[in-house]
Motif scaffolding. Structure first.
Motif, PDB file in Angstrom:
ATOM      1  N   ALA A  42      30.346  40.269  34.392  1.00 35.11           N
ATOM      2  CA  ALA A  42      29.648  40.284  35.675  1.00 35.11           C
ATOM      3  C   ALA A  42      30.640  40.252  36.827  1.00 35.11           C
ATOM      4  N   GLY A  43      31.682  39.442  36.709  1.00 41.74           N
ATOM      5  CA  GLY A  43      32.695  39.384  37.774  1.00 41.74           C
ATOM      6  C   GLY A  43      33.438  40.690  37.927  1.00 41.74           C
ATOM      7  N   LEU A  44      33.819  41.300  36.814  1.00 32.91           N
ATOM      8  CA  LEU A  44      34.526  42.590  36.900  1.00 32.91           C
ATOM      9  C   LEU A  44      33.590  43.680  37.407  1.00 32.91           C
ATOM     10  N   GLY A  45      32.340  43.619  36.996  1.00 35.82           N
ATOM     11  CA  GLY A  45      31.374  44.612  37.497  1.00 35.82           C
ATOM     12  C   GLY A  45      31.149  44.491  38.984  1.00 35.82           C
ATOM     13  N   ALA A  46      31.095  43.265  39.477  1.00 41.27           N
ATOM     14  CA  ALA A  46      30.917  43.061  40.917  1.00 41.27           C
ATOM     15  C   ALA A  46      32.166  43.471  41.692  1.00 41.27           C
ATOM     16  N   ALA A  47      33.335  43.281  41.071  1.00 38.15           N
ATOM     17  CA  ALA A  47      34.579  43.658  41.740  1.00 38.15           C
ATOM     18  C   ALA A  47      34.679  45.163  41.855  1.00 38.15           C
TER      19      ALA A  47
END
Length: 153
Positions: free
Chosen positions: A148-153
């Motif tokens: 989720a963090g990488l997707g949001a980044a």
């Protein structure tokens, strides 16, 4: 909602000193007034006002987090990490303001380094809060958070 969490929340609210509540009320009023001026002006236009103002406000919020960590004996990780994250963001704003005075800053600038360092610290705050409420985190939850963090980044 059961009666016990409501009572615990009310007892914590009563324990907050009135001076601190006044500080938060003043800061909230200042924030609302600043947002109103942004809407009326059509966005940030005066770099010499908007930059130092937002940086100072963010530094004050970081200082309040650090103060919370210093005055509390237990559970210091969240205010320390959150204060560190806010300090990184405020430093990024300060560097960007300083670079903007000379003209348009370079695209990857030193400010971006500080902005990007905000996110791992904020993620750690979420992890600490999750571990506190849920106990142990399994590998699938770590992986979900990373995706989720990488997707949001």
């Amino acid at each position: 909602m059961t009666r016990q969490p409501v009572n615990a929340l009310l007892s914590r609210a009563r324990a907050v000193p009135t001076t601190l509540l006044r500080v938060y009320a003043v800061l909230a009023a200042v924030l609302v007034a600043y947002l109103v001026t942004l809407v009326l002006r059509g966005g940030p236009t005066a770099t010499l006002f908007d930059g130092p103002f937002t940086t100072g406000f963010e530094l004050l919020m970081a200082a309040l987090c650090f103060l919370r960590a210093v005055t509390r004996r237990s559970q210091r990780a969240v205010p320390l990490l959150l204060g560190g994250a806010l300090l990184m963001w405020a430093t990024g704003d300060g560097v960007l303001t300083a670079e903007s005075v000379k003209g348009t800053p370079a695209s990857p600038s030193l400010a971006d380094l500080f902005y990007l360092s905000f996110y791992p610290l904020a993620y750690l705050v979420l992890v600490v809060l999750l571990r506190r409420t849920r106990g142990r985190l399994v590998a699938a939850e770590w992986l979900d958070g990373a995706v989720a963090g990488l997707g949001a980044a």
